[in-house]
Design a protein around this motif. Sequence first.
Motif, PDB file in Angstrom:
ATOM      1  N   LEU A  21       0.608  -0.905  -0.253  1.00  0.00           N
ATOM      2  CA  LEU A  21       0.386   0.111   0.341  1.00  0.00           C
ATOM      3  C   LEU A  21       1.032   1.203  -0.251  1.00  0.00           C
ATOM      4  O   LEU A  21       0.696   2.488  -0.462  1.00  0.00           O
ATOM      5  N   THR A  22       1.678   1.495   0.764  1.00  0.00           N
ATOM      6  CA  THR A  22       2.900   2.532   0.739  1.00  0.00           C
ATOM      7  C   THR A  22       3.533   2.461  -0.437  1.00  0.00           C
ATOM      8  O   THR A  22       4.719   3.385  -0.528  1.00  0.00           O
ATOM      9  N   GLU A  23       4.099   1.876  -1.457  1.00  0.00           N
ATOM     10  CA  GLU A  23       4.995   1.511  -2.528  1.00  0.00           C
ATOM     11  C   GLU A  23       4.697   3.196  -3.127  1.00  0.00           C
ATOM     12  O   GLU A  23       5.986   3.579  -3.682  1.00  0.00           O
ATOM     13  N   GLU A  24       3.767   3.367  -3.441  1.00  0.00           N
ATOM     14  CA  GLU A  24       3.456   4.801  -4.441  1.00  0.00           C
ATOM     15  C   GLU A  24       3.656   6.196  -3.685  1.00  0.00           C
ATOM     16  O   GLU A  24       4.027   7.034  -4.222  1.00  0.00           O
ATOM     17  N   MET A  25       4.189   5.948  -2.164  1.00  0.00           N
ATOM     18  CA  MET A  25       4.102   6.928  -1.272  1.00  0.00           C
ATOM     19  C   MET A  25       5.350   7.511  -1.063  1.00  0.00           C
ATOM     20  O   MET A  25       5.985   8.341  -0.671  1.00  0.00           O
ATOM     21  N   GLY A  26       6.347   6.330  -1.108  1.00  0.00           N
ATOM     22  CA  GLY A  26       8.053   6.746  -1.774  1.00  0.00           C
ATOM     23  C   GLY A  26       8.478   6.380  -0.045  1.00  0.00           C
ATOM     24  O   GLY A  26       7.836   5.086   0.286  1.00  0.00           O
ATOM     25  N   ASP A  27       9.673   5.623  -0.154  1.00  0.00           N
ATOM     26  CA  ASP A  27      10.503   5.061   1.446  1.00  0.00           C
ATOM     27  C   ASP A  27       9.998   5.210   2.355  1.00  0.00           C
ATOM     28  O   ASP A  27      10.175   4.802   3.567  1.00  0.00           O
ATOM     29  N   VAL A  28       9.660   7.037   2.758  1.00  0.00           N
ATOM     30  CA  VAL A  28       9.786   7.435   3.790  1.00  0.00           C
ATOM     31  C   VAL A  28       8.520   8.072   3.856  1.00  0.00           C
ATOM     32  O   VAL A  28       7.857   8.634   2.796  1.00  0.00           O
ATOM     33  N   ASP A  88      -0.571   9.331   6.902  1.00  0.00           N
ATOM     34  CA  ASP A  88      -1.320   8.629   4.958  1.00  0.00           C
ATOM     35  C   ASP A  88      -1.179   7.198   4.892  1.00  0.00           C
ATOM     36  O   ASP A  88      -2.052   7.014   4.441  1.00  0.00           O
ATOM     37  N   LEU A  89      -0.626   6.841   5.170  1.00  0.00           N
ATOM     38  CA  LEU A  89      -0.816   4.590   6.120  1.00  0.00           C
ATOM     39  C   LEU A  89      -2.251   4.518   6.029  1.00  0.00           C
ATOM     40  O   LEU A  89      -2.376   3.761   5.894  1.00  0.00           O
ATOM     41  N   HIS A  90      -2.402   4.986   7.532  1.00  0.00           N
ATOM     42  CA  HIS A  90      -3.631   4.717   8.438  1.00  0.00           C
ATOM     43  C   HIS A  90      -4.567   5.184   6.724  1.00  0.00           C
ATOM     44  O   HIS A  90      -5.587   5.032   6.831  1.00  0.00           O
ATOM     45  N   ARG A  91      -4.317   5.880   6.380  1.00  0.00           N
ATOM     46  CA  ARG A  91      -5.679   6.985   4.940  1.00  0.00           C
ATOM     47  C   ARG A  91      -5.900   5.934   4.377  1.00  0.00           C
ATOM     48  O   ARG A  91      -7.038   5.536   3.053  1.00  0.00           O
ATOM     49  N   LYS A  92      -4.570   5.630   3.610  1.00  0.00           N
ATOM     50  CA  LYS A  92      -5.034   4.468   2.805  1.00  0.00           C
ATOM     51  C   LYS A  92      -5.258   3.113   2.870  1.00  0.00           C
ATOM     52  O   LYS A  92      -6.091   2.278   2.071  1.00  0.00           O
ATOM     53  N   THR A  93      -5.175   2.810   4.430  1.00  0.00           N
ATOM     54  CA  THR A  93      -5.813   1.629   4.847  1.00  0.00           C
ATOM     55  C   THR A  93      -7.007   1.602   5.089  1.00  0.00           C
ATOM     56  O   THR A  93      -7.997   0.588   4.538  1.00  0.00           O
TER      57      THR A  93
END
Length: 136
Positions: free
Chosen positions: A83-90, A95-100
Motif C-alpha cells: 500500500l505504501t509503495e506509491e508513497m515512497g520510502d518514507v 497517510d498509511l492509515h488513510r490508505k488502509t
Amino acid sequence: MYGLAAIQQANGWAMAAAGACIVLSGLAVLSFLISMLPRVTSLIEKDPKPEKPLPVAKPQATKQTPETLPEDLDAVAGIYQSLTEEMGDVFSLVDLHRKTKEMKLPHPHLSINRFREAGILVPKGDGKFSWQPSSE
C-alpha cells in the motif's frame, strides 16, 4: 443587626430562592425557544427539491488486499508495504492509515502498532516512518 440574622429578618432566603427559580425558568424557556428555531425557519423557508447524491467511487481492492488479514505478522506487513509503495520510502502514519481505510483493511491501528512493536515499522523523525529492510 448584621450577618445571617439580618438576612433572616428581611426574608433574604425566600428572595434568593425566588431569584434562582426565576433565572432557571428563564433559561429553560430560552433553551426551548432556541431548540424550536429550526422548525420555525423550516416553515418559513421553502425546501428545494432534494438532489440525488452523486455516486461515490469506491476504491477497488487490489489482489494484495484480502478480506481478512493472515495471522503471520510478516504477511500482513507485506500487504501494508504494497500500500505504501506509491508513497515512497518514507511516509507518515496518517497517510498509511488513510490508505488502509480506503482499502477497508480491518483494524489498521492495531496492525500499525504491532509493526512498530516488532520493529518492522521504523521511525525516521518528524512524524515520518519507513519499513525495516527485510533480512532475506
